[in-house]
Design a protein around this motif. Sequence first.
Motif, short mmCIF file in Angstrom:
data_model
loop_
_atom_site.label_atom_id
_atom_site.label_comp_id
_atom_site.label_asym_id
_atom_site.label_seq_id
_atom_site.Cartn_x
_atom_site.Cartn_y
_atom_site.Cartn_z
N ARG A 101 0.87 -1.18 0.00
CA ARG A 101 0.00 0.00 0.00
C ARG A 101 0.90 1.23 0.00
NH1 ARG A 101 -2.49 -0.61 4.54
NH2 ARG A 101 -3.84 -2.18 3.64
N PHE A 102 0.74 2.06 -1.02
CA PHE A 102 1.55 3.26 -1.19
C PHE A 102 0.66 4.49 -1.07
CE2 PHE A 102 3.03 6.52 -4.30
CZ PHE A 102 4.17 6.93 -3.63
N THR A 103 1.09 5.43 -0.24
CA THR A 103 0.37 6.70 -0.08
C THR A 103 1.32 7.84 -0.38
OG1 THR A 103 -0.99 5.70 1.66
CG2 THR A 103 -0.98 8.11 1.53
N ASN A 104 0.91 8.71 -1.27
CA ASN A 104 1.67 9.92 -1.59
C ASN A 104 0.86 11.09 -1.03
OD1 ASN A 104 2.73 12.24 -2.79
ND2 ASN A 104 3.32 11.16 -4.65
N THR A 105 1.30 11.66 0.09
CA THR A 105 0.53 12.72 0.75
C THR A 105 0.51 14.01 -0.06
OG1 THR A 105 2.43 13.49 2.05
CG2 THR A 105 1.03 11.77 3.02
N ASP A 138 -1.58 7.25 -5.24
CA ASP A 138 -1.74 6.18 -4.25
C ASP A 138 -2.14 4.88 -4.95
OD1 ASP A 138 -1.38 8.29 -2.51
OD2 ASP A 138 -3.35 8.13 -1.57
N PHE A 139 -1.69 3.76 -4.38
CA PHE A 139 -2.12 2.47 -4.91
C PHE A 139 -2.01 1.41 -3.83
CE2 PHE A 139 2.45 2.49 -5.99
CZ PHE A 139 2.86 1.27 -5.50
N GLU A 140 -2.73 0.33 -4.05
CA GLU A 140 -2.54 -0.90 -3.29
C GLU A 140 -2.49 -2.01 -4.33
OE1 GLU A 140 -4.45 -3.58 0.30
OE2 GLU A 140 -5.13 -1.52 0.01
N GLU A 141 -1.38 -2.73 -4.34
CA GLU A 141 -1.16 -3.73 -5.39
C GLU A 141 -0.35 -4.88 -4.85
OE1 GLU A 141 1.05 -3.82 -9.72
OE2 GLU A 141 -0.07 -2.04 -9.18
N THR A 142 -0.58 -6.06 -5.41
CA THR A 142 0.20 -7.24 -5.05
C THR A 142 1.29 -7.44 -6.09
OG1 THR A 142 -1.69 -8.26 -3.96
CG2 THR A 142 0.10 -9.72 -4.62
N PHE A 143 2.52 -7.55 -5.60
CA PHE A 143 3.67 -7.79 -6.46
C PHE A 143 4.16 -9.21 -6.19
CE2 PHE A 143 3.55 -3.24 -5.74
CZ PHE A 143 3.71 -2.74 -7.02
#
Length: 171
Positions: free
Chosen positions: A115-119, A125-130
């Motif tokens: 889960r990536f958050t760019n404030t 922002d994204f939530e992804e499975t690698f």
Amino acid sequence: MLLACSLQLIACGLLTGCSVYSFTGTNIDPEVKTISIQTFQNNADNGPSFLAQRFTEEFKDYFQRNTTLKLVPRDGDLQFEGQIIAYDFAPAAIQRENNVDQAGVNRLTIQVRVRFTNTKDPKQDFEETFQSNGDFAAAQDVASINNDPTSLRRITTNIITDAFNKSVANW
């Protein structure tokens, strides 16, 4: 003289564009100064106990080597968190020898949900499975792979590189 100054300004504008580009391939807004990376939890049923800590430290190291962002414990301009959701070791190539099917190659597959958050820019922002995997000789069992840090590092580095590219290289 005026023409030369104008050309320099145009060239400077073309080189800098609207964002910052570095030779590592990152495309990070100049307002972004910090990054926080929480410990990735190991929710895989059969992953080794050290995997969460090792993966998190490799994740931090990769970002520190490839960006100028300051690592902070929490609330960074860029924020990462997630969990290791799969750690699967299974035969990948079955071969028949003396009328017996056996593994010719074993494959270790690791999946990590990030889960990536760019404030500064929530549109990123994204939530992804690698996912990444590695093939090993049939004679190697999962214990020997777990005891060999380079074997796991090849797989986890692919996942970290993919998360890096998606988050700060905008690939």
